[in-house]
Scaffold this active site. Structure first.
Site, PDB file in Angstrom:
ATOM      1  N   GLU A 223       0.820  -1.213   0.000  1.00 56.51           N
ATOM      2  CA  GLU A 223       0.000   0.000   0.000  1.00 56.51           C
ATOM      3  C   GLU A 223       0.854   1.264   0.000  1.00 56.51           C
ATOM      4  OE1 GLU A 223      -3.056  -0.212   2.980  1.00 56.51           O
ATOM      5  OE2 GLU A 223      -4.004  -1.891   1.955  1.00 56.51           O
ATOM      6  N   ASP A 259      -3.942  -1.494  12.268  1.00 58.05           N
ATOM      7  CA  ASP A 259      -4.821  -2.585  11.842  1.00 58.05           C
ATOM      8  C   ASP A 259      -4.067  -3.878  12.145  1.00 58.05           C
ATOM      9  OD1 ASP A 259      -6.432  -4.458  10.701  1.00 58.05           O
ATOM     10  OD2 ASP A 259      -6.314  -3.683   8.650  1.00 58.05           O
ATOM     11  N   GLU A 302      -7.883  -1.652  14.690  1.00 58.57           N
ATOM     12  CA  GLU A 302      -8.756  -2.428  13.790  1.00 58.57           C
ATOM     13  C   GLU A 302      -8.486  -3.923  13.986  1.00 58.57           C
ATOM     14  OE1 GLU A 302      -8.459  -0.915   9.798  1.00 58.57           O
ATOM     15  OE2 GLU A 302      -9.034  -2.824   8.891  1.00 58.57           O
ATOM     16  N   ASP A 328     -13.201  -4.782  10.749  1.00 54.15           N
ATOM     17  CA  ASP A 328     -13.073  -4.975   9.292  1.00 54.15           C
ATOM     18  C   ASP A 328     -13.488  -6.410   8.968  1.00 54.15           C
ATOM     19  OD1 ASP A 328     -12.218  -5.359   6.682  1.00 54.15           O
ATOM     20  OD2 ASP A 328     -10.101  -5.099   7.088  1.00 54.15           O
ATOM     21  N   LYS A 353     -15.907  -1.910   2.967  1.00 52.73           N
ATOM     22  CA  LYS A 353     -15.224  -2.172   1.702  1.00 52.73           C
ATOM     23  C   LYS A 353     -16.273  -2.704   0.737  1.00 52.73           C
ATOM     24  CE  LYS A 353     -10.794  -3.776   3.702  1.00 52.73           C
ATOM     25  NZ  LYS A 353     -10.194  -4.974   4.344  1.00 52.73           N
ATOM     26  N   ARG A 382      -8.617  -1.532  -0.937  1.00 54.14           N
ATOM     27  CA  ARG A 382      -8.030  -2.852  -0.688  1.00 54.14           C
ATOM     28  C   ARG A 382      -6.533  -2.779  -0.934  1.00 54.14           C
ATOM     29  NH1 ARG A 382     -11.878  -6.862   0.779  1.00 54.14           N
ATOM     30  NH2 ARG A 382      -9.963  -7.611   1.745  1.00 54.14           N
ATOM     31  N   SER A 383      -5.826  -3.780  -0.429  1.00 56.83           N
ATOM     32  CA  SER A 383      -4.379  -3.763  -0.636  1.00 56.83           C
ATOM     33  C   SER A 383      -4.024  -3.999  -2.107  1.00 56.83           C
ATOM     34  CB  SER A 383      -3.705  -4.796   0.257  1.00 56.83           C
ATOM     35  OG  SER A 383      -4.291  -6.066   0.086  1.00 56.83           O
ATOM     36  N   LYS A 404      -9.616   5.213   4.459  1.00 64.45           N
ATOM     37  CA  LYS A 404      -8.328   4.526   4.574  1.00 64.45           C
ATOM     38  C   LYS A 404      -7.973   3.987   3.190  1.00 64.45           C
ATOM     39  CE  LYS A 404      -6.517   0.323   6.736  1.00 64.45           C
ATOM     40  NZ  LYS A 404      -6.947  -0.988   7.255  1.00 64.45           N
TER      41      LYS A 404
HETATM   42  C1  2PG Z   1      -7.387  -4.090   5.473  1.00 60.14           C
HETATM   43  C2  2PG Z   1      -7.084  -3.939   3.999  1.00 60.14           C
HETATM   44  C3  2PG Z   1      -6.621  -2.583   3.617  1.00 60.14           C
HETATM   45  P1  2PG Z   1      -6.704  -6.056   2.528  1.00 60.14           P
HETATM   46  O1  2PG Z   1      -7.170  -5.155   6.052  1.00 60.14           O
HETATM   47  O2  2PG Z   1      -7.933  -3.185   6.089  1.00 60.14           O
HETATM   48  O3  2PG Z   1      -5.488  -2.163   4.349  1.00 60.14           O
HETATM   49  O4  2PG Z   1      -6.203  -4.935   3.573  1.00 60.14           O
HETATM   50  O5  2PG Z   1      -7.245  -5.329   1.358  1.00 60.14           O
HETATM   51  O6  2PG Z   1      -5.499  -6.884   2.223  1.00 60.14           O
HETATM   52  O7  2PG Z   1      -7.764  -6.848   3.245  1.00 60.14           O
HETATM   53 MG    MG Z   2      -8.231  -4.438   7.930  1.00 58.29          MG
END
Ligand code: 2PG
Ligand code: MG
Length: 441
Positions: A223, A259, A302, A328, A353, A382-383, A404
């Site tokens: 990221e 997080d 988080e 999350d 998300k 997302r990552s 974020k």
């Molecule tokens: C998270 C996300 C974004 P990922 O966990 O909050 O940082 O990561 O998209 O890999 O779930």
């Molecule tokens: Mg997360």
């Protein structure tokens, strides 16, 4: 209603053509891209994001398996859009997004969209949303409250407070440290532009400190954050705290968020911090985290425990009432899980998300439910993300308190920040400020 004069003249926002194809995300993995074209000539084009620390309760992302792209191919999801969704939504109005999303969800038939894939469903939903904004010749954020949108409704549009990644571990950085995200929240900023400038300064100071300690700040994580094998999770907290101090900010003007992404660390009943050789019970782990809130300006945490540990989540929220406890993987942008979290006080903030939900309408309903329950809200990228900027508009239009997106570099990240700068400069919306954080501080 029968055909109107507008229909006859082909000037309506009815969907004419929907085409999907396989594109790449910021990690170089395939993802679904989609273009929805309307009769009136407007169109929307979007590329779907994808996570690495993916929760078990997220809507299902279809992957082809096999040998192409190491199994990450999305040809089946692309075919689902072209062969099934394109004829299904042809003739529907882009302004009726809730109806379109509902038709797509019904056609898939599985609650988590696992028959044809949530990446197929979301591609259609997002491209339709963007096409609607284009057809209306209005900024996308302003269309989110439109009555037929079926999402958050007319919430007060604001520019959200960013939480910005400085240092990465976990699944985003080869497990350099166990915790996934170390971020800062510029609570003292008076505008979004100032927030971004201040955080860039903190990142630069942290990069210098990292180099001094033998790290290599030229390498960035998924990221755009810094990363290095620091030996312990607390060393990353120290790095941030020192970077904040060197940049000249008081801890209440520039605070820290983490997080944990603890679902990645759970082994049986324990939390395993492999990078520092620790295996802790959930209670021991919470003792550690409570200690951090006493020693660092840590304002948001988080996924502090595993995604199915409702008891641990409630205990953490009880023990750290002044801290934003953000779910999350715990909530997975799912209405039932948010309802449970609200009734059990398992958090005080919800991360949203859209690809966890599978459609803009579903994600918008989750965000509205969280807002109505008095929970803080954070819209998140997302990552594995893309050059798209719709996320910024969704956050603004839904009136989410925070956003974020990753760090202050890499174009898939800066595209979103730059869109927020544009909205602030052009549309003059107010900046949400510090009061949007969860917790009783
Ligand atoms: C998270 C996300 C974004 P990922 O966990 O909050 O940082 O990561 O998209 O890999 O779930
Ligand atoms: Mg997360």
């Amino acid at each position: 209603m029968g055909p109107t004069l507008e229909d006859f003249l082909m000037t309506t926002d009815r969907i004419d053509r929907t085409v999907a194809w396989e594109a790449l995300d910021s990690r170089g993995r395939p993802t679904v891209a989609c273009r929805v074209e309307l009769e009136n000539g407007a169109h929307g084009r979007t590329v779907v994001p994808s996570g690495a620390s993916t929760g078990r309760h997220e809507a299902h992302e279809a992957r082809d398996g096999g040998t192409r792209y190491g199994g990450w191919g999305v040809r089946s999801a692309v075919a689902a859009v072209n062969d099934e969704y394109a004829p299904l939504i042809r003739g529907m109005r882009a302004s009726d997004r809730a109806e379109i999303d509902a038709a797509v969800e019904e056609h898939d038939g599985e609650p988590n969209l696992s028959r044809l894939g949530a990446n197929a469903a979301l591609a259609v939903s997002l491209a339709t949303t963007v096409a609607h904004g284009a057809a209306e010749n209005r900024p996308l954020w302003s269309t989110l409250g439109d009555p037929a949108g079926g999402d958050a409704g007319a919430r007060r549009a604001t520019i959200p407070m960013p939480m910005i990644n400085i240092f990465s571990g976990g699944a985003h950085a080869g497990r350099a440290v166990d915790i996934q995200d170390f971020l800062v929240v510029p609570l003292g900023a008076q505008s979004f532009a100032q927030a971004l400038e201040q955080v860039s300064d903190v990142r630069a100071h942290c990069a210098r400190l990292l180099d001094d300690r033998g790290g290599w700040s030229a390498l960035v994580a998924d990221e755009g954050g810094l990363s290095a094998r620091l030996g312990s999770n607390e060393a990353a907290l120290e790095l941030l705290a020192e970077g904040i101090e060197r940049a000249g900010f008081a801890p209440d003007a520039m605070s820290i968020a983490i997080d944990v992404a603890a679902s990645q660390l759970v082994d049986g009943d324990d939390i395993v911090l492999a990078g520092q050789g620790d295996r802790l019970s959930v209670d021991e782990w919470l003792d550690v985290v409570v200690g951090w809130t006493e020693r660092y300006p840590l304002v948001s945490i988080e996924d502090v425990v595993g995604e199915d540990d409702w008891r641990g989540s409630s205990a953490a929220t009880r023990r750290m009432p002044a801290t934003q406890m953000l779910g999350d993987d715990l909530f997975a942008t799912n209405l039932d899980r948010v309802d449970r979290g609200v009734s059990e006080s398992a958090a005080n903030a919800v991360l949203v998300k859209v690809n966890q939900a599978g459609s803009v309408s579903r994600a918008g309903r989750v965000l509205a439910r969280a807002q109505d329950a008095g929970f803080a809200t954070v819209v998140s990228a997302r990552s594995g993300d893309t050059e798209d900027t719709w996320l910024s508009d969704l956050a603004v239009g839904w009136g989410a308190g925070q956003i974020k997106v990753g760090s202050t570099m890499r174009s898939e990240r800066t595209a979103k920040w730059n869109r927020l700068l544009e909205i602030e400069a052009i549309d003059g919306l107010p900046f949400a400020g510090a009061s949007v954080l969860g917790g009783t501080a």
